[in-house]
Design an enzyme around this catalytic site. Structure first.
Site, mmCIF file in Angstrom:
data_model
loop_
_atom_site.group_PDB
_atom_site.id
_atom_site.type_symbol
_atom_site.label_atom_id
_atom_site.label_comp_id
_atom_site.label_asym_id
_atom_site.label_seq_id
_atom_site.Cartn_x
_atom_site.Cartn_y
_atom_site.Cartn_z
ATOM 1 N N ASP A 90 0.854 -1.178 0.000
ATOM 2 C CA ASP A 90 0.000 0.000 0.000
ATOM 3 C C ASP A 90 0.898 1.238 0.000
ATOM 4 O OD1 ASP A 90 -2.384 1.590 0.372
ATOM 5 O OD2 ASP A 90 -1.816 1.751 2.482
ATOM 6 N N ASP A 111 -2.135 -0.214 5.904
ATOM 7 C CA ASP A 111 -2.441 0.497 7.150
ATOM 8 C C ASP A 111 -3.922 0.708 7.421
ATOM 9 O OD1 ASP A 111 -2.609 2.576 5.006
ATOM 10 O OD2 ASP A 111 -3.012 3.867 6.733
ATOM 11 N N ASP A 132 -0.290 5.223 0.711
ATOM 12 C CA ASP A 132 -0.585 6.244 1.716
ATOM 13 C C ASP A 132 -0.792 5.602 3.092
ATOM 14 O OD1 ASP A 132 -0.974 8.886 0.114
ATOM 15 O OD2 ASP A 132 -2.023 7.356 -1.033
#
Length: 245
Positions: free
Chosen positions: A13, A191, A15
């Site tokens: 991932d 996240d 961001d």
């Protein structure tokens, strides 16, 4: 430490994982060092590194230039496979336009909201007013009820409308059937709630799933923040080099 004779495929991932989350995605720029690290990690693993992000593919290419990694963008609605071929999901576009018009009117009513039309997905950001999250979620679920081709994907102060049949987990699974990802142990780092399907897919393949941050997750491991992710990836790269020495 690198596992003996292990061959890995990395799914990352962006961001909140490789880069800190900012109030606006437009201000987030990876350093030259991060771009170089990803290139070297991909080279060390025969190209088995993909970005898995909610961002559009063209944004990721600009951010990580001159690299051109395999990508699952817009939560899997926009795919660039290892051979460079790009595939778009389009079955949901009529419904997405109708919902997007409604979301735009909703955003126009409150200057703290920001609409992001990515082409194959649409996001409503409320980072400037986090307390609005529950009410916006209820409103968006009611708005989407008539549209079977769409689903609501909550994230960190963002609500995203995506194709119902797609997600990061499906994208990761598809990549693992293609060279150079096939036959390697998958590693997924993310996240957000959007990454949980990726964790689930990797867990089912006995891979390594890593959650960035303290929130509840099905991931098997934890890292504190993007800086810790970069250090972890650097350590993996050092282990790969040692294994080839």
């Amino acid at each position: 430490m690198q596992e003996p004779d292990a061959r890995f495929a990395y799914f990352l991932d962006v961001d909140g994982t490789l880069l800190p989350i900012a109030e606006s995605p437009d201000v987030v720029v990876p350093s030259v060092a991060v771009c170089d690290l990803l290139r070297r990690l991909a080279d060390a693993n025969e190209g088995a590194l993909a970005l898995v992000s909610g961002r559009p593919l063209h944004e990721l290419d600009v951010m990580f230039a001159p690299n051109r990694f395999p990508v699952a963008a817009q939560h899997g609605a926009e795919i660039r496979n290892p051979g460079g071929r790009i595939h778009w999901s389009e079955n949901h576009l009529t419904a997405l336009k109708q919902v997007g018009d409604k979301m735009r009117r909703l955003a126009d009513m409150d200057g703290r909201l920001r609409l992001e039309d990515k082409g194959l997905a649409i996001s409503l950001h409320y980072r400037r007013a986090p307390h609005l999250g529950d009410g916006l979620t209820t409103t968006m679920l009611e708005m989407l009820a008539p549209y079977r081709t769409l689903r609501l994907q909550p994230g960190k102060c963002v609500l995203e409308v995506c194709p119902a049949e797609l997600g990061k987990g499906q994208a990761v699974e598809a990549f693992t059937h293609q060279a150079p990802f096939a036959g390697r142990r998958p590693v997924y780092i993310g996240d957000d709630l959007t990454d949980e399907s990726g964790f689930e897919a990797v867990n089912a393949m006995h891979g390594i799933s890593i959650k960035v941050g303290p929130e509840p997750s099905v991931a098997g491991l934890r890292l504190a923040d993007p800086a810790a992710v970069i250090r972890w990836l650097e350590a993996r790269l050092d282990g790969t080099r040692a294994g080839h020495a």
